[in-house]
Design a protein around this motif. Structure first.
Motif, short mmCIF file in Angstrom:
data_model
loop_
_atom_site.label_atom_id
_atom_site.label_comp_id
_atom_site.label_asym_id
_atom_site.label_seq_id
_atom_site.Cartn_x
_atom_site.Cartn_y
_atom_site.Cartn_z
N GLU A 138 -8.59 2.87 8.80
CA GLU A 138 -8.37 4.08 8.02
C GLU A 138 -6.90 4.19 7.60
O GLU A 138 -6.60 4.61 6.47
CB GLU A 138 -8.80 5.31 8.82
N THR A 139 -6.00 3.81 8.54
CA THR A 139 -4.57 3.85 8.21
C THR A 139 -4.25 2.89 7.08
O THR A 139 -3.54 3.23 6.12
CB THR A 139 -3.73 3.49 9.44
N ASP B 296 -3.33 1.65 1.42
CA ASP B 296 -3.78 1.02 0.18
C ASP B 296 -4.01 2.06 -0.91
O ASP B 296 -3.65 1.86 -2.08
CB ASP B 296 -5.06 0.22 0.42
N GLN B 297 -4.64 3.18 -0.49
CA GLN B 297 -4.87 4.25 -1.47
C GLN B 297 -3.56 4.84 -1.97
O GLN B 297 -3.44 5.18 -3.16
CB GLN B 297 -5.73 5.34 -0.84
N LYS B 298 -2.57 4.90 -1.04
CA LYS B 298 -1.26 5.40 -1.45
C LYS B 298 -0.64 4.48 -2.50
O LYS B 298 -0.09 4.93 -3.51
CB LYS B 298 -0.35 5.50 -0.23
N VAL B 299 -0.75 3.15 -2.23
CA VAL B 299 -0.22 2.18 -3.20
C VAL B 299 -0.93 2.31 -4.54
O VAL B 299 -0.31 2.31 -5.61
CB VAL B 299 -0.36 0.75 -2.64
N ILE B 300 -2.29 2.44 -4.44
CA ILE B 300 -3.07 2.57 -5.68
C ILE B 300 -2.67 3.84 -6.43
O ILE B 300 -2.51 3.83 -7.66
CB ILE B 300 -4.57 2.57 -5.35
N LEU B 301 -2.51 4.95 -5.67
CA LEU B 301 -2.12 6.21 -6.31
C LEU B 301 -0.74 6.09 -6.96
O LEU B 301 -0.51 6.60 -8.07
CB LEU B 301 -2.13 7.35 -5.29
N GLU B 302 0.18 5.40 -6.23
CA GLU B 302 1.51 5.22 -6.80
C GLU B 302 1.43 4.40 -8.08
O GLU B 302 2.13 4.69 -9.07
CB GLU B 302 2.43 4.54 -5.78
#
Length: 639
Positions: A384-385, A390-396
């Protein structure tokens, strides 16, 4: 009938038992017959030197001679196997008459001389009782340890045995209840199989120790053989299922998993057949099944442990005492070791230890499962971390993309504003010049010039309205950026239309506009091409001195149409020529102080490249500059 005997010979009083036997295959011999000289000779010729007489439905006669001084005390002769069917003991009373005592499950339990689990007979101290005859007939498997004890000695022995059995059944019952509670809480099938296997193991031991016959079905002795096989078979059924679940055989090996299911099936078959066949008829099948099943459990556990399944170690250790108990009971039955509580009840002792150790194995399995669960939870948290990262990178990335899109959209918007401002400025300047002339002619009262200027005003307004409509339609469609829809059109018409927009401005500056483009064709986007021409015309008029001309020429060079817009302005220095189309270009004031935004030429370069062309600038030899725009002269063929 399997038969063995033992006597603690000699005991502390010097007593010994001398046993011999004969087989009555006709099952017709009576007590008088066996006292016949010929039969006695057969006894003399057949001392009991072997312990196992096999399985047979025939009657066996045993002559027991008691040696040593019995003193003036009553003794107890015990047959230490509680599931025999027909036993008749013959001894002489004080009058010298033969007296018969019966025992066995084939008779009603009420005729027993005592309440002991085993068959115990009184032996008086008279010399006449030195010879005792036993008549035994049974279809079950058994041993007959013969023991001669005093009354007090027998009582102590019975008490010791009862305590032992009480401890055994108590431990087994506690294990059943404890693991049943765990099953109710954990819902793990391995606990349920353990409970059922242990429960039916207890019931099997109750039958083999005579408890079931003496206290449950003493009026139905025929149930002994059936219930023994039924309980033993069910115990094996659930033992096999416990082994399969506990050792995770389905994941360990599909072949082993199917093999254990075969044991389960054969054990179930034995349970069913036990109600239709006798113990003797099922003997071979039961022995083969035991020889297959119990060693298999051990070696399957060993394989699981070698494959890294840690709880299998406790499983293996649990089988050691049970197998040891089997070996001890077998060795005692063979006459290789003396009869003791441990050797006589080796299976019970081993079974109790096995039940306890298996319970510990289950507890260890819980620990292993909790550790695995904790590891899975940790892996889940890590996953999950990582997923969040990964989601943070994708969002960025998405934010950067959106920011880039917004930046591009803002740049496009700036271009639109620049285009609109640039295209509107020139007609407005032209109108402004007309206004000055209009004021002059009014003062001079020159009506013919006023009419002429009025027509020019109408024409300028029409042209301005046409320009505004085009720009509005273009801007409205620009949600996705600047459009590009190439098409074929005649260059002269486009140049003429754009010159008309700047005619008033040119007249106000006394600049002549000359169209020398001829009838060449261009394949490009009409709107962006018009914008290029307007910007270049505007700049040419802006820097051209009065009484001069702005000329638009065109020629064909291969597949390209070259548009040349020449002014008669002051020209440019080398630095200005190098940066004229870049972001660093600065707008300079025109010949009459006109101001600009410095974006027109940059847009011209971008639009030329968008249409697959180029734009360049050069100083003329005399004076002024020439801007050359190269655009496709015809449609490109696609392969």
């Amino acid at each position: 009938m399997s038969f063995s005997w033992e006597f603690q010979s000699p005991d502390k009083n010097g007593h010994e038992l001398e046993v011999s036997y004969i087989v009555d295959q006709s099952d017709t011999l009576s007590l008088d017959d066996v006292q016949n000289t010929s039969i006695q000779n057969r006894f003399d010729e057949s001392p009991l030197t072997i312990s196992n007489l096999g399985y047979t439905p025939h009657t066996h006669w045993f002559r027991v001679v008691v040696k040593g001084d019995l003193q003036n005390e009553t003794y107890k002769l015990e047959l230490g196997h509680p599931i025999l069917q027909f036993i008749s003991l013959y001894k002489k009373n004080t009058l010298g008459e033969w007296q018969e005592s019966r025992g066995g499950h084939g008779y009603n339990a009420g005729i027993k001389e005592n309440t002991a689990l085993n068959f115990v007979f009184d032996v008086s101290p008279t010399n006449a009782n030195r010879i005792i005859y036993l008549k035994v007939k049974t279809s079950s498997s058994f041993t007959i340890p013969l023991s001669l004890r005093t009354v007090k000695g027998q009582q102590r022995f019975d008490m010791t045995r009862n305590i032992f059995l009480g401890v055994f059944f108590g431990i087994m019952t506690i294990m059943v209840l404890y693991n049943l509670m765990l099953y109710l809480f954990l819902k793990d099938r391995a606990y349920l199989f353990y409970v059922l296997a242990t429960l039916f193991g207890i019931l099997t031991s109750m039958v083999s120790n005579g408890i079931a016959y003496n206290y449950v079905w003493n009026n139905a002795p025929h149930l002994d053989g059936h219930m023994f096989l039924t309980f033993a078979g069910l115990s094996m059924v659930f033992s096999s299922r416990f082994a399969s679940d506990f050792l995770n055989l389905k994941e360990l090996s599909k072949n082993i998993h199917r093999y254990v299911w075969l044991i389960t099936f054969l054990s179930t078959v034995m349970v069913v057949l036990s109600w239709f066949l006798t113990e003797l008829q099922l003997l071979a099948f039961a022995q083969l099944l035991v020889l297959i099943a119990f060693p298999s459990y051990f070696f399957i556990g060993l394989k699981a442990y070698r494959k890294g399944y840690r709880p299998a170690l406790f499983y293996l250790i649990a089988w050691v005492p049970y197998i040891t108990g089997l070996v001890l009971v077998t060795a005692q039955g063979a006459g290789w070791i003396p009869s003791t509580i441990i050797t006589s009840y080796g299976i019970e002792i081993g079974g109790a230890l096995e039940a306890v150790l298996l319970s510990l194995a289950l507890a260890n399995r819980i620990g292993v499962m909790r550790k695995e669960l904790a590891n899975k939870e940790l892996e889940k948290v890590q996953f999950e971390t990582k997923l969040l990262q990964d989601q943070k990178v994708i969002l960025e990335q998405q934010v950067n993309e959106r920011t880039s899109e917004l930046t591009e959209a803002n740049a496009t918007k700036d271009k639109f504003f620049s285009i609109i401002a640039h295209d509107l400025r020139s007609p407005m300047i032209g109108l402004q010049g007309v206004g000055q002339k209009l004021e002059y002619f009014i003062k001079k009262n020159r009506q013919e010039k006023l009419l002429e200027i009025g027509g020019q005003i109408d024409q300028s307004i029409d042209q301005l309205n046409h320009l505004l409509n085009n720009l509005l339609n273009w801007a409205t469609s620009q949600t996705g950026g600047i459009p590009h829809h190439p098409e074929s059109f005649t260059l002269r018409e486009v140049v003429e239309q754009n010159m008309e927009l700047y005619q008033s401005l040119a007249q106000s500056k006394e600049v002549q506009l000359i169209n020398n483009t001829g009838h060449l064709s261009i394949y490009a986007d009409l709107n962006t091409t018009s914008t290029i021409i307007r910007n270049l015309l505007s700049n040419a008029i802006k820097f051209t001195a009065p009484d001069s001309a702005v000329t638009v020429d065109a020629c064909q060079e291969g597949s390209l149409t070259v548009i040349a817009i020449t002014d008669q302005g002051p020209g440019m220095d080398e630095a200005t020529l190098q940066s004229i189309f870049s972001d660093k270009a600065k707008s300079e004031a025109g010949s009459k102080g006109e101001k600009g935004f410095g974006l027109g030429l940059k847009l011209c370069r971008e639009f030329a490249e968008m249409n697959g062309g180029t734009i360049t600038v050069e100083n003329n030899q005399s004076r002024g500059t020439t801007f050359k725009v190269c655009l496709p002269g015809e449609a490109k063929e696609t392969v």
